[in-house]
Design an enzyme around this catalytic site. Structure first.
Site, PDB file in Angstrom:
ATOM      1  N   ASN A  56      11.508  -1.550 -38.010  1.00  0.00           N
ATOM      2  CA  ASN A  56      10.790  -1.858 -39.399  1.00  0.00           C
ATOM      3  C   ASN A  56       9.048  -1.727 -39.375  1.00  0.00           C
ATOM      4  O   ASN A  56       8.418  -1.371 -40.233  1.00  0.00           O
ATOM      5  CB  ASN A  56      11.179  -3.167 -40.132  1.00  0.00           C
ATOM      6  N   ALA A  57       8.750  -2.229 -37.979  1.00  0.00           N
ATOM      7  CA  ALA A  57       7.397  -2.081 -37.850  1.00  0.00           C
ATOM      8  C   ALA A  57       6.779  -0.815 -37.927  1.00  0.00           C
ATOM      9  O   ALA A  57       7.447   0.316 -37.847  1.00  0.00           O
ATOM     10  CB  ALA A  57       7.103  -2.405 -36.493  1.00  0.00           C
ATOM     11  N   GLY A  58       5.413  -0.808 -38.617  1.00  0.00           N
ATOM     12  CA  GLY A  58       4.958   0.700 -38.782  1.00  0.00           C
ATOM     13  C   GLY A  58       3.631   0.333 -40.013  1.00  0.00           C
ATOM     14  O   GLY A  58       3.406  -0.817 -40.492  1.00  0.00           O
TER      15      GLY A  58
ATOM     16  N   LYS B  12       7.389   9.168 -41.444  1.00  0.00           N
ATOM     17  CA  LYS B  12       8.536   8.585 -42.126  1.00  0.00           C
ATOM     18  C   LYS B  12       9.459   9.575 -42.259  1.00  0.00           C
ATOM     19  O   LYS B  12      10.707   9.389 -42.411  1.00  0.00           O
ATOM     20  CB  LYS B  12       8.077   8.120 -43.744  1.00  0.00           C
TER      21      LYS B  12
ATOM     22  N   TYR C  91       1.055   9.603 -42.227  1.00  0.00           N
ATOM     23  CA  TYR C  91       2.021   8.487 -42.314  1.00  0.00           C
ATOM     24  C   TYR C  91       3.336   9.101 -42.782  1.00  0.00           C
ATOM     25  O   TYR C  91       4.350   8.964 -42.496  1.00  0.00           O
ATOM     26  CB  TYR C  91       1.599   7.520 -43.484  1.00  0.00           C
TER      27      TYR C  91
ATOM     28  N   ASP D 102       4.231  -4.891 -28.817  1.00  0.00           N
ATOM     29  CA  ASP D 102       3.609  -3.918 -29.598  1.00  0.00           C
ATOM     30  C   ASP D 102       4.486  -2.614 -29.608  1.00  0.00           C
ATOM     31  O   ASP D 102       4.675  -2.066 -28.427  1.00  0.00           O
ATOM     32  CB  ASP D 102       2.075  -3.480 -28.975  1.00  0.00           C
TER      33      ASP D 102
ATOM     34  N   ALA E  11       4.569  11.940 -42.310  1.00  0.00           N
ATOM     35  CA  ALA E  11       5.120  12.859 -41.409  1.00  0.00           C
ATOM     36  C   ALA E  11       6.068  11.816 -40.448  1.00  0.00           C
ATOM     37  O   ALA E  11       6.995  12.261 -40.130  1.00  0.00           O
ATOM     38  CB  ALA E  11       4.237  13.518 -40.474  1.00  0.00           C
TER      39      ALA E  11
ATOM     40  N   SER F 158      10.564   5.442 -45.687  1.00  0.00           N
ATOM     41  CA  SER F 158       9.922   5.364 -46.613  1.00  0.00           C
ATOM     42  C   SER F 158      10.557   6.330 -47.725  1.00  0.00           C
ATOM     43  O   SER F 158      10.998   7.329 -47.500  1.00  0.00           O
ATOM     44  CB  SER F 158       8.694   5.723 -46.631  1.00  0.00           C
TER      45      SER F 158
HETATM   46  N1  LIG Z   1       4.603  -1.041 -48.313  1.00  0.00           N
HETATM   47  C1  LIG Z   1       4.977  -0.240 -48.811  1.00  0.00           C
HETATM   48  O1  LIG Z   1       4.532   0.367 -49.895  1.00  0.00           O
HETATM   49  C2  LIG Z   1       6.008   0.578 -47.947  1.00  0.00           C
HETATM   50  C3  LIG Z   1       6.589   1.714 -48.650  1.00  0.00           C
HETATM   51  C4  LIG Z   1       7.743   2.216 -47.818  1.00  0.00           C
HETATM   52  C5  LIG Z   1       7.847   2.180 -46.541  1.00  0.00           C
HETATM   53  N2  LIG Z   1       7.386   1.009 -46.062  1.00  0.00           N
HETATM   54  C6  LIG Z   1       7.681   0.853 -44.575  1.00  0.00           C
HETATM   55  O2  LIG Z   1       7.954  -0.601 -44.401  1.00  0.00           O
HETATM   56  C7  LIG Z   1       7.770  -1.090 -43.095  1.00  0.00           C
HETATM   57  C8  LIG Z   1       6.953  -2.550 -43.034  1.00  0.00           C
HETATM   58  O3  LIG Z   1       5.841  -2.499 -43.863  1.00  0.00           O
HETATM   59  P1  LIG Z   1       5.375  -3.633 -44.955  1.00  0.00           P
HETATM   60  O4  LIG Z   1       5.121  -2.885 -46.083  1.00  0.00           O
HETATM   61  O5  LIG Z   1       6.146  -4.726 -44.729  1.00  0.00           O
HETATM   62  O6  LIG Z   1       3.901  -3.687 -44.233  1.00  0.00           O
HETATM   63  P2  LIG Z   1       3.005  -4.700 -43.529  1.00  0.00           P
HETATM   64  O7  LIG Z   1       3.053  -5.982 -44.535  1.00  0.00           O
HETATM   65  O8  LIG Z   1       1.761  -4.452 -43.292  1.00  0.00           O
HETATM   66  O9  LIG Z   1       4.046  -5.291 -42.191  1.00  0.00           O
HETATM   67  C9  LIG Z   1       4.200  -4.262 -41.142  1.00  0.00           C
HETATM   68  C10 LIG Z   1       4.772  -4.961 -40.110  1.00  0.00           C
HETATM   69  O10 LIG Z   1       4.749  -4.021 -38.980  1.00  0.00           O
HETATM   70  C11 LIG Z   1       4.248  -4.899 -37.825  1.00  0.00           C
HETATM   71  N3  LIG Z   1       3.425  -3.767 -36.898  1.00  0.00           N
HETATM   72  C12 LIG Z   1       2.724  -2.756 -37.379  1.00  0.00           C
HETATM   73  N4  LIG Z   1       2.039  -2.007 -36.197  1.00  0.00           N
HETATM   74  C13 LIG Z   1       2.890  -2.626 -35.325  1.00  0.00           C
HETATM   75  C14 LIG Z   1       3.095  -2.396 -33.897  1.00  0.00           C
HETATM   76  N5  LIG Z   1       1.887  -1.524 -33.424  1.00  0.00           N
HETATM   77  N6  LIG Z   1       3.790  -3.070 -32.836  1.00  0.00           N
HETATM   78  C15 LIG Z   1       4.595  -4.281 -33.501  1.00  0.00           C
HETATM   79  N7  LIG Z   1       4.731  -4.316 -34.729  1.00  0.00           N
HETATM   80  C16 LIG Z   1       3.558  -3.595 -35.557  1.00  0.00           C
HETATM   81  C17 LIG Z   1       3.018  -5.792 -38.423  1.00  0.00           C
HETATM   82  O11 LIG Z   1       2.877  -6.949 -37.483  1.00  0.00           O
HETATM   83  P3  LIG Z   1       1.748  -7.031 -36.583  1.00  0.00           P
HETATM   84  O12 LIG Z   1       0.687  -6.676 -37.325  1.00  0.00           O
HETATM   85  O13 LIG Z   1       1.756  -8.524 -36.421  1.00  0.00           O
HETATM   86  O14 LIG Z   1       2.002  -6.678 -35.310  1.00  0.00           O
HETATM   87  C18 LIG Z   1       4.168  -6.217 -39.618  1.00  0.00           C
HETATM   88  O15 LIG Z   1       4.871  -7.307 -39.176  1.00  0.00           O
HETATM   89  C19 LIG Z   1       6.936  -0.057 -42.542  1.00  0.00           C
HETATM   90  O16 LIG Z   1       7.460   0.777 -41.775  1.00  0.00           O
HETATM   91  C20 LIG Z   1       6.328   0.893 -43.951  1.00  0.00           C
HETATM   92  O17 LIG Z   1       5.966   2.233 -43.410  1.00  0.00           O
HETATM   93  C21 LIG Z   1       6.384   0.170 -46.830  1.00  0.00           C
END
Ligand SMILES: NC(=O)c1ccc[n+]([C@@H]2O[C@H](COP(=O)([O-])OP(=O)(O)OC[C@H]3O[C@@H](n4cnc5c(N)ncnc54)[C@H](OP(=O)(O)O)[C@@H]3O)[C@@H](O)[C@H]2O)c1
Length: 265
Positions: free
Chosen positions: A81-83, A155, A151, A54, A153, A138
């Site tokens: 990347n986690a978020g 990023k 969120y 985590d 903030a 982001s």
């Molecule tokens: N999707 C978008 O539109 C978008 C746009 C800009 C930036 N981003 C950024 O891209 C990154 C990846 O997001 P995504 O779009 O791929 O979303 P996602 O499909 O929800 O994947 C998020 C990943 O982060 C992990 N995660 C979340 N909280 C965690 C924690 N407390 N500890 C460890 N792992 C954690 C999740 O794994 P578990 O749940 O298994 O822990 C999952 O593998 C994020 O940082 C997000 O801010 C996304």
């Protein structure tokens, strides 16, 4: 090449893992959902390291880095990347929600960096670099999103960390890359909805959104050839630059987004 990917169980992290594995990288796949990570590792031939962790817990971040180093004796790239996001107005965001999102998105990133960089500093250079820190921020780092203030903030904080760190680590030959995706079809918005307990009409469902594979491809290119920033949707870089110069234009767009989102309440 040894690469740590936090948040590898879904979305962008998982897509990146698939692409890097194909290119022969040895991966440390980290996230909370161990079964998803193990499934992914099986799919990729079982040669990678799975760490159930985590990122909101500092000790787990340390463990990810220590286990990666023990297994692969080197960390070429750390992908923080986690978020996650929360779809709530700033005023309605509780102190616990602020603490949780800062703990995962910001402190999870900085803790991984704090433990990985000393290891990178001791490594021999490869292609002129001892290592690379890649932070998945982001496009929202450059312009706060309506109803995603907390969120955004986190990023923006990640971008500030990347900007400072990049210059700090220059003498160590460690590259720092911030990644700025636009809306990407992943589990992100589903998670953001679950956290607030209601449906959100978010820009994630517009034709402008990218796939996780598109974002991961852009990231894989910046791992092969590190650059300061990675904008998988290049035009948004220039549009957000304009929004910084002209906040009135950014407000105009966000007002329209707010109207759409209010309609969904
Ligand atoms: N999707 C978008 O539109 C978008 C746009 C800009 C930036 N981003 C950024 O891209 C990154 C990846 O997001 P995504 O779009 O791929 O979303 P996602 O499909 O929800 O994947 C998020 C990943 O982060 C992990 N995660 C979340 N909280 C965690 C924690 N407390 N500890 C460890 N792992 C954690 C999740 O794994 P578990 O749940 O298994 O822990 C999952 O593998 C994020 O940082 C997000 O801010 C996304």
């Amino acid at each position: 090449m040894s690469v740590i990917i936090s948040g590898a169980s879904a979305g962008i992290g998982r897509a990146l893992a698939r692409q890097l594995s194909e290119k022969g990288a040895r991966l440390t796949l980290a996230a909370r959902r161990g079964e998803k990570l193990r499934q992914l590792n099986d799919e990729l031939g079982g040669k990678h390291l799975v760490v159930v962790a985590d990122d909101g817990k500092p000790e787990d971040c340390r463990r990810i880095v220590v286990e990666a180093q023990q297994r692969f004796a080197r960390i070429d790239t750390l992908v923080a990347n986690a978020g996650y996001g929360i779809g709530r107005s700033v005023v309605d965001t509780t102190i616990d929600e602020w603490r949780d999102i800062l703990a995962t998105n910001v402190l999870g990133t900085t803790e991984l960096i704090r433990h990985a960089v000393p290891i990178m500093r001791q490594q021999e250079k490869r292609d002129g670099l001892r290592g690379q820190v890649m932070i998945v921020s982001s496009a929202a780092a450059r312009r706060g999103l309506v109803y995603f203030g907390a969120y955004s903030a986190t990023k923006a904080a990640q971008l500030s960390v990347a900007e400072a760190l990049r210059v700090e680590l220059e003498p160590d030959a460690i590259a720092v890359t911030s990644v700025h995706p636009v809306t990407t079809s992943t589990e992100f918005f589903q998670v953001a909805e679950e956290r607030v307990g209601r449906k959100l009409q978010v820009p994630g469902r517009t034709p402008l959104s990218q796939t996780a594979d598109q974002v991961a491809r852009a990231m894989a290119r910046r791992i092969a050839n590190p650059s300061r920033e990675c904008w998988p949707h290049e035009p948004s870089r220039w549009l957000l630059g304009l929004a910084t110069l002209l906040p009135v234009a950014g407000d105009f767009v966000m007002r329209r987004v707010k109207r759409v989102m209010d309609g969904a309440r």
